[in-house]
Design a protein around this motif. Structure first.
Motif: not given
Lengths: 215, 224
Positions: B71-79, B210-220
């Motif tokens: 909900t905070a807008g960032s990507f996490v790996t926990e289900k 896509l905007p979210k992926i580009t913004q957090h690209y390094k995290e992937f």
């Protein structure tokens, strides 16, 4: 599919077990004679595999519910019998739904909501009420196998005709040459009605001929 | 009602309760047993179906990792319970090759669920697979297997604009055979609504992700 009340002939206790089985398969075929369970008959017979799986699923539910209803027939008071039968049928439909998902997700997706709708197939409730609640477990098994197989074969027949004409294939294997123009109407609900209508015509004609011959 | 009627009523009620409770208990046990047996097989089937679909949209994939959007807008790996999930995919050298993104939307008859592959270096959609649809057999269902239509998604331009917050060119559906630009899709004649639905689903999903992926690209990147 809620249909108008249909008189289901009750098989007398004295008849042979083979008769009970053949009765469902031919003389009292659920689709062509009793015209029960039209909803799945028309909706999922657009390919042979869908029709086969639907028929087998219905047969398994019918078999299990007939067994349970007939073994509990002295235990269930008449006043609450319909509610109890629905509970039993819904249970086995849920179970079959899981089993089909475990066997093939693709077929489960293709059949969609029609698996859950087996609950309201009048064939199953009809057999529970008219046969299983009045007969022994052994006879109810015969009845379920006969009726279930009759239903499956009828669905399969529709599925084969519709898939062959609509897609030029059978169980996904191409049968007609490539330049065969698919008859798309056969895959749509209209094609289901046409095919069922024609098959009912043939079946009624055969039965009429039989009666005339026996007279 | 007289006294004898009362007592026979009572015995009838108790028989009714007994029948209901008894039958419900049997039914409960049947469902639990069947569920316990089939649940792992079903989960396995679903996993396999997903992996097959990912492999079809991004053929060079060797492994995948799920990323949930919290909900905070960032990507996490926990289900997470939300269906905001994408799959980052890696090749044999553990290099990030792309993303498989599930998306869904309304078709002609029912929801269409699909999965598409996004290649960040090409800034393009590189594959699309319909997961579930109930479009009209023979007409709308061609979105799944019409070779010309599926070809649209082998290189569909979805580059972002300069501020990186939306697509530079909206995905446009054109009449069959009229595609001239990389962000256009040739529709299927006889299945206009269904093919338009697929275009819209990808348009909406791409502008969201896509905007979210580009913004957090390094995290992937692998291991991060």
């Amino acid at each position: 599919m809620a249909a108008k009340p249909i008189k289901i002939p009750v098989v007398s206790e004295t008849e042979q077990e083979t008769n009970t089985f053949l009765n469902g398969l031919w003389q009292q075929n659920p689709v062509f004679v009793q015209v029960l369970g039209m909803c799945p008959t028309l909706a999922v017979t657009n390919s042979a595999i869908n029709a086969l799986v639907m028929g087998l699923a219905t047969m398994s539910v019918l078999l299990m519910s007939n067994i349970l209803v007939s073994s509990l027939r002295y235990f269930i008071p008449r006043q609450v019998r319909i509610a109890t039968y629905i509970l039993i049928i819904a249970t086995f439909v849920t179970a079959i739904d899981y089993v089909i998902q475990a066997v093939s997700l693709e077929i489960h997706n293709a059949l969609g909501a029609f698996i859950s709708l087996i609950v309201v197939n009048c064939l199953i409730l009809g057999r529970a009420e008219a046969f299983a609640s009045r007969n022994t477990v052994n006879k109810s098994i015969q009845d379920a196998l006969g009726m279930g197989l009759g239903f499956t074969l009828a669905l399969l027949l529709l599925g084969i005709i519709r898939e062959l004409l609509g897609q030029g294939s059978l169980f996904g294997i191409a049968i007609f040459p490539e330049n065969y123009e698919n008859w798309i109407i056969m895959l749509l609900p209209g094609g289901g009605f046409f095919t069922l209508g024609l098959l009912l015509l043939v079946f009624n004609w055969l039965q009429q001929r039989d009666t005339e011959n026996s007279q | 009602m007289n006294a004898s009627g009362d007592s026979s009523d009572k015995s009838l009620y108790s028989r009714m309760y007994r029948a209901f409770v008894g039958v419900a208990a049997i039914c409960g046990i049947v469902i639990i047993v069947v569920y316990q047996i089939t649940a792992p097989i079903i989960a396995d089937n679903q996993n396999r179906a997903l992996e097959t679909a990912i492999y079809k949209v991004l053929p060079e994939v060797a492994s995948k990792k799920e990323f949930y959007l919290n909900t905070a807008g960032s990507f996490v790996t926990e289900k997470l319970q939300s269906n905001h999930v994408i799959y980052a995919t890696y090749d044999l050298n553990q290099q990030l090759v792309g993303f498989a993104i599930p998306a869904q939307g309304m078709g002609y008859q029912d929801n269409i669920q699909l999965l598409y592959g996004y290649d960040p270096t090409k800034q393009a959609v590189v594959g699309m697979q319909i997961i579930q649809s109930r479009e009209t057999p023979g007409l709308g269902s061609r979105i799944e297997d019409d070779p010309k239509f599926v070809e649209n998604f082998l290189r569909l331009d979805v580059r972002l604009n300069e501020t990186m917050n939306s697509l530079a060119n909206a995905i446009v559906l054109v009449k069959p055979g009229k595609k001239t630009k990389a962000w256009e899709i040739d529709s299927i004649s006889g299945a206009t609504i269904s093919s338009k639905a697929v275009g819209n689903i990808i348009q909406q999903s791409a502008s969201f992700w896509l905007p979210k992926i580009t913004q957090h690209y390094k995290e992937f990147e692998f291991g991060s």
